[in-house]
Design a protein around this motif. Sequence first.
Motif, PDB file in Angstrom:
ATOM      1  N   PHE A   1       0.859  -1.183   0.000  1.00  0.00           N
ATOM      2  CA  PHE A   1       0.000   0.000   0.000  1.00  0.00           C
ATOM      3  C   PHE A   1       0.897   1.236   0.000  1.00  0.00           C
ATOM      4  O   PHE A   1       1.855   1.308   0.771  1.00  0.00           O
ATOM      5  N   ARG A   2       0.595   2.186  -0.872  1.00  0.00           N
ATOM      6  CA  ARG A   2       1.387   3.413  -0.916  1.00  0.00           C
ATOM      7  C   ARG A   2       0.479   4.606  -1.165  1.00  0.00           C
ATOM      8  O   ARG A   2      -0.555   4.477  -1.835  1.00  0.00           O
ATOM      9  N   LYS A   3       0.929   5.739  -0.664  1.00  0.00           N
ATOM     10  CA  LYS A   3       0.205   6.995  -0.907  1.00  0.00           C
ATOM     11  C   LYS A   3       0.464   7.465  -2.339  1.00  0.00           C
ATOM     12  O   LYS A   3       1.557   7.258  -2.869  1.00  0.00           O
ATOM     13  N   GLY A   4      -0.525   8.120  -2.938  1.00  0.00           N
ATOM     14  CA  GLY A   4      -0.334   8.683  -4.272  1.00  0.00           C
ATOM     15  C   GLY A   4       0.601   9.889  -4.246  1.00  0.00           C
ATOM     16  O   GLY A   4       0.977  10.380  -3.174  1.00  0.00           O
ATOM     17  N   LYS A   5       1.001  10.296  -5.455  1.00  0.00           N
ATOM     18  CA  LYS A   5       1.880  11.473  -5.558  1.00  0.00           C
ATOM     19  C   LYS A   5       1.112  12.580  -6.273  1.00  0.00           C
ATOM     20  O   LYS A   5       0.760  12.413  -7.444  1.00  0.00           O
ATOM     21  N   ASP A   6       0.844  13.671  -5.630  1.00  0.00           N
ATOM     22  CA  ASP A   6       0.121  14.805  -6.219  1.00  0.00           C
ATOM     23  C   ASP A   6      -1.148  14.342  -6.926  1.00  0.00           C
ATOM     24  O   ASP A   6      -1.378  14.686  -8.094  1.00  0.00           O
TER      25      ASP A   6
ATOM     26  N   PRO B   1       1.336   6.205  -7.203  1.00  0.00           N
ATOM     27  CA  PRO B   1       2.677   6.353  -6.617  1.00  0.00           C
ATOM     28  C   PRO B   1       3.819   6.264  -7.637  1.00  0.00           C
ATOM     29  O   PRO B   1       4.876   6.841  -7.423  1.00  0.00           O
ATOM     30  N   SER B   2       3.638   5.526  -8.722  1.00  0.00           N
ATOM     31  CA  SER B   2       4.675   5.490  -9.755  1.00  0.00           C
ATOM     32  C   SER B   2       4.050   5.130 -11.091  1.00  0.00           C
ATOM     33  O   SER B   2       2.898   4.720 -11.165  1.00  0.00           O
TER      34      SER B   2
ATOM     35  N   TRP C   1      -1.058   0.445 -10.143  1.00  0.00           N
ATOM     36  CA  TRP C   1      -1.585   0.937  -8.867  1.00  0.00           C
ATOM     37  C   TRP C   1      -3.085   1.116  -8.966  1.00  0.00           C
ATOM     38  O   TRP C   1      -3.569   1.769  -9.884  1.00  0.00           O
ATOM     39  N   GLU C   2      -3.792   0.591  -8.015  1.00  0.00           N
ATOM     40  CA  GLU C   2      -5.254   0.723  -7.995  1.00  0.00           C
ATOM     41  C   GLU C   2      -5.645   1.400  -6.686  1.00  0.00           C
ATOM     42  O   GLU C   2      -5.168   1.004  -5.612  1.00  0.00           O
TER      43      GLU C   2
ATOM     44  N   GLU D   1      -9.026   7.706   0.506  1.00  0.00           N
ATOM     45  CA  GLU D   1      -8.531   8.759  -0.344  1.00  0.00           C
ATOM     46  C   GLU D   1      -7.016   8.664  -0.502  1.00  0.00           C
ATOM     47  O   GLU D   1      -6.292   8.532   0.476  1.00  0.00           O
ATOM     48  N   ASP D   2      -6.562   8.675  -1.736  1.00  0.00           N
ATOM     49  CA  ASP D   2      -5.133   8.766  -2.005  1.00  0.00           C
ATOM     50  C   ASP D   2      -4.293   7.598  -1.492  1.00  0.00           C
ATOM     51  O   ASP D   2      -3.108   7.730  -1.242  1.00  0.00           O
ATOM     52  N   LEU D   3      -4.902   6.420  -1.341  1.00  0.00           N
ATOM     53  CA  LEU D   3      -4.108   5.230  -1.000  1.00  0.00           C
ATOM     54  C   LEU D   3      -4.291   4.206  -2.119  1.00  0.00           C
ATOM     55  O   LEU D   3      -5.410   3.996  -2.596  1.00  0.00           O
ATOM     56  N   TYR D   4      -3.166   3.606  -2.532  1.00  0.00           N
ATOM     57  CA  TYR D   4      -3.194   2.680  -3.666  1.00  0.00           C
ATOM     58  C   TYR D   4      -2.596   1.343  -3.256  1.00  0.00           C
ATOM     59  O   TYR D   4      -1.785   1.277  -2.341  1.00  0.00           O
TER      60      TYR D   4
END
Length: 561
Positions: free
Chosen positions: A128-133, A137-138, A149-150, A156-159
């Motif tokens: 699990f990673r946070k989105g970027k802007d 995340p990548s 990434w889904e 909100e904003d977690l993928y």
Amino acid sequence: MEKKWWHGKIACQIYPKSYYDSNGDGIGDLQGIISKLDYLKALGIDIVWLSPVYRSPFVDQGYDISDYYEIAPEFGTMEDFDTLLAEMKKRGMYLVMDLVVNHCSSEHKWFQEAIRDPEGPYGKYFYFRKGKDGHAPSNYRSYFGGSMWEPVPGREDLYYYHAFAKEQPDLNWYCPELRNKIYEMINWWLEKGVAGFRIDAIINIQKDTTFPDYPADGPDGLCSADTVVSRASGIGEMLEELKVHTFQKYDAFTVGEVFNMKEEELQEFIGEQGHFSTMFDFSQHLLTAGEHGWYEQRPFCFEAWRDALFTAQEKAASVGFLSNIIENHDEPRGVSRFLPAYAQTPAGTKMLGTVNLLLRGIPFIYQGQEIGMKNAKWNSIDEFDDISTKDQYQIAREAGLSDREAMEACNRMSRDNARTPMQWTSGENAGFTKGTAWLKINPDYKEINVEDQENNPDSVLNYYRKLVALRKSDEFKNVFTYGEFIPEYEEMDDILAFYRTDAATSILVVANFGTDAASIELKGNVKRVLMSNQKNETVDYTKNRLNLKSCEAVVLDMEME
Ligand code: GLC
Ligand code: CA
């Protein structure tokens, strides 16, 4: 070299959904396989690799597992599975399961728990990673299209990360608890008596968990999964730990599906102390790969194919054993792919089988290959079931191809080409089911089917049986298993030839893939013709010349000067 129980064995791959339907629901099943064990035995098969039979929502045909300890009800019950194991044991055969542990299904309870509470205990089983802007995340493109990434529903904003479909979340191999759960599961199956595993997409478990962006290679701004995998490292330690905790304790047979291996790693993978017993040689299959998709597949070239095959053989020679395939459930049928139109005949099919089965390594025969099954003709994208075919069609359309052109690419490359039901008879539904088959049946079953070939001594099936028997015969099993592989006649166009030799024996395998007849200078005396794909096995040779018709293949026991 230390001898292993699986050296010299002949393996086959069964794609359960398409093998034989015993109860008329249109889906192949375990009882269906059980009823065909004598057929496999008669072909000379020792090891059967079963594509996944675990519980699954079948988004990717069972390669999305929702319970590693259960049999998919579509295929039967655990009791059926135990019967299959017992019946195989009775016949001296070995069962190899598919091990799909780079990812599980999004319906697996681990993932269900994890998305409910990503910060909870199951959250670390996944990535699990946070989105970027406000973006992923990548910039990674999944194998089946779109981002890797889904977004996590409701967060909100977690993928979460998925190299394949979004319903196939990747498992986090850097989490010790997860690894232990997997080892436990593997050992549970080994305790049950399975002989080993074919190991799915295993190179993908290594990751750069900082997930940096890489240069985009397509209009979508993403970079390919191949790039992502090849930038990661550390697979060796992971695979060693896996082996020590599981396979090694049971002397299991393991065959890796390994793409993007760093060349110098071959020894670590399949050397005597290697992570796996063996791994598939995909060099022939990667040869024509298109840069952005199937629509860019390059034309097949005989010389390049021969080179790829020989190079792989030479590299493995002092290291270990490759597993040799013509096709599998992800690849089009070999007859349609590696043979020019004039050779897509019983003779050509036998020729292809001859040069493949007598290579050094472990032969894997994919279901239907032994009768020469071919690609089907697909008229509309709706006829396909495969997730990857649908994606590739889309990619082709987005690149500006017409429906017809995109369909041509899919006809050539679709994974469903190998997944059409097994052709048992010339009767209704090719004898595969009494109901409606889950996937289109290739209409050529009237000409290509097991029943007709059983009754024809010159059939592809009976030829394959002879080839396997020759390979396993007391007289020649040593040379075919442990003998050297030596390329021959590489300067000749259209000829594929090699020796298999040991201290006592020199076998020459020669095939003429060209349209014209060929005449070859023999470098020794023919002691005996062991195989020929011609009617009545007539071979035209004199003391030092061998004359081959188009699509003629022979196996000669030679006396070298
Ligand atoms: C392997 C399988 C393929 C599957 C993928 C994801 O490549 O052979 O069928 O789609 O892994 O599990
Ligand atoms: Ca069934």
